[in-house]
Enzyme design. Sequence first.
Site, short mmCIF file in Angstrom:
data_model
loop_
_atom_site.label_atom_id
_atom_site.label_comp_id
_atom_site.label_asym_id
_atom_site.label_seq_id
_atom_site.Cartn_x
_atom_site.Cartn_y
_atom_site.Cartn_z
N GLU A 37 0.44 -1.36 0.28
CA GLU A 37 0.23 0.10 0.05
C GLU A 37 0.70 1.39 0.53
OE1 GLU A 37 -2.14 2.40 -0.09
OE2 GLU A 37 -3.69 0.94 -0.75
N GLN B 65 -14.08 6.78 3.90
CA GLN B 65 -13.98 7.74 2.76
C GLN B 65 -16.34 7.39 2.52
OE1 GLN B 65 -12.86 5.51 -0.65
NE2 GLN B 65 -10.78 5.10 -0.17
N CYS C 112 -19.62 4.12 -4.29
CA CYS C 112 -20.87 4.36 -3.60
C CYS C 112 -21.94 5.28 -5.00
CB CYS C 112 -20.94 5.72 -2.38
SG CYS C 112 -21.78 6.21 -1.81
N ASP D 54 -14.00 -2.55 -4.20
CA ASP D 54 -14.36 -1.55 -5.72
C ASP D 54 -13.95 -1.85 -7.37
OD1 ASP D 54 -15.98 0.58 -4.25
OD2 ASP D 54 -14.51 1.60 -3.88
N LYS E 201 -20.07 -2.37 -5.21
CA LYS E 201 -18.60 -0.93 -4.73
C LYS E 201 -19.38 0.07 -3.82
CE LYS E 201 -17.26 -1.11 -9.80
NZ LYS E 201 -16.65 -2.56 -9.48
N THR E 202 -20.03 -0.93 -2.23
CA THR E 202 -19.61 -0.16 -0.94
C THR E 202 -18.87 -0.45 -0.14
OG1 THR E 202 -22.10 -1.24 -0.29
CG2 THR E 202 -22.19 0.13 -1.90
N CYS F 218 -26.66 1.37 0.87
CA CYS F 218 -26.78 2.34 0.90
C CYS F 218 -27.65 3.37 1.55
CB CYS F 218 -27.27 2.74 -1.05
SG CYS F 218 -27.03 4.58 -1.50
#
Length: 488
Positions: free
Chosen positions: A89, A98, A238, A389, A397-398, A432
């Site tokens: 990373e 995020q 998101c 993601d 993608k959450t 979401c």
Amino acid sequence: MAKNELDKALELVDSEIKKSGLSRREAFKLAGLGSAAYLMGGTQSQANTELKASEATGKILIIGGGLAGISTAARLANTLSNPDITIIEPNPKSVSYQPGTTLIAAGLYTKADIDYNTSDYVPKGVTIIKDKAIDFNPESNSVALESGETLTYDFLVVAAGIALDYGSIKGLEEIGDAYTAGDASKILKTFGDTGVTSVYNVDSAVAMWDQMQKFIQKAKNGQKVKGVFTDPATAIKCGGAPKKVMYLTNARLVEAGARENAELTFYPDGGKLFGVKEYADAIEKQFIARDMKWNFNHNLVGVDIAKKTAIFDKHWQEKGAYDKDLEEYEMVTKHLNVEVPFDFLHITPPQKAPDEIGKSAIGSAKGWVPVNKETLQHVKYKNIFSLGDIAAVPMGKTGGSVRKQYKVLVDNLVSVMEGKEPTAKYAGYTVCPLITDIGKVMLAEFDWTAKPTPSFPLDPTQERYLWWLLKVYLLKPMTQYGMLSGKA
């Protein structure tokens, strides 16, 4: 947020649950859990959530030290008796929260509320290398790093997240690719003090709050202003964020007594307000009630910042030639460039896997890492898994999706390490928390059936203060003290 704030937040949630006729015990029972873990979805995963010690051994390399990568590493470290785990990373802030950027952009959070040091969350016994993976050779089980070093592995987990492709929009080429927790200097320089904004980077979200206040002040001064909000042709992290920032802009205008002077319009590339009909219908009613407009089938292709104009590719289908054999008309897609003036423009950039992964031997023609959507195992290389993601998983993608995926992945990876077949399955659960107002959230939970899958016996299409408390107070400590420790 200190840990004792979690207890305070739970008290607030308790009071709201009781108003709905439920006790906390009943709510947790319905959610299938014994703690606040229900907040990220409690009943939809088929994976085994109980940690079981395994004597399996092997060198595990994880690409990406964000939420997905750290959570996976932590759960593996908790599961394996003798773990050998290394994370690659490059960003020391990769675990920053995020989902909080929408709240920063509306002046409800500050950057300090979501800015974490990755080093504080690296699981005990796990090695993290500050470097970037740039080349993959799955045939030799090796990964080349930007520093020039090459690492080998027995098992690979790809959790590198998503790249923000601002550079594909005409007028924004200088930005190129960007990342949510990464450097924002090119974004901020290009946008300037022009009303152009984006919530998809932490620092640009900070700048967005400044631009939003200036936009509101113009409306408050009696000027008729236009706010434009985009949603691109690609998959995005998101998916609710483009609408959340529009709802929050509306809320701040109402708060300032200036709403009547502002026109707010949503321009999505697609033909729906949401992928699940029940939520789409609810959003349409909310838009109408708030006098928020929308224009479907508009993809942002350019921005003339100097002229404050957004250029969209408006597309639609018309009948073409008639096929006598099939007895049907060919459908032809038509295109028209449409210029839309703005005073305030929120850009949701096109998004993709980072090129060094999407275009590599472990990527695919569409760019994402191709995995079995249920087991999260690579379709070609059985010792490679992917989640989050970057994985080619529909509707996944959450952060709520990751919470389900990483448990499935760990179960299956350990099974493969033990010489068994992967049997745990991700059912496509996605959550979401769609902010519709300051103090209101619609909790959209669904899976691959494209039907609501609520964790509570409450109408999921209703905006509730209860879900606002969840979003603003509880999801962050849940992430910090639950997911990043591999336990939630």
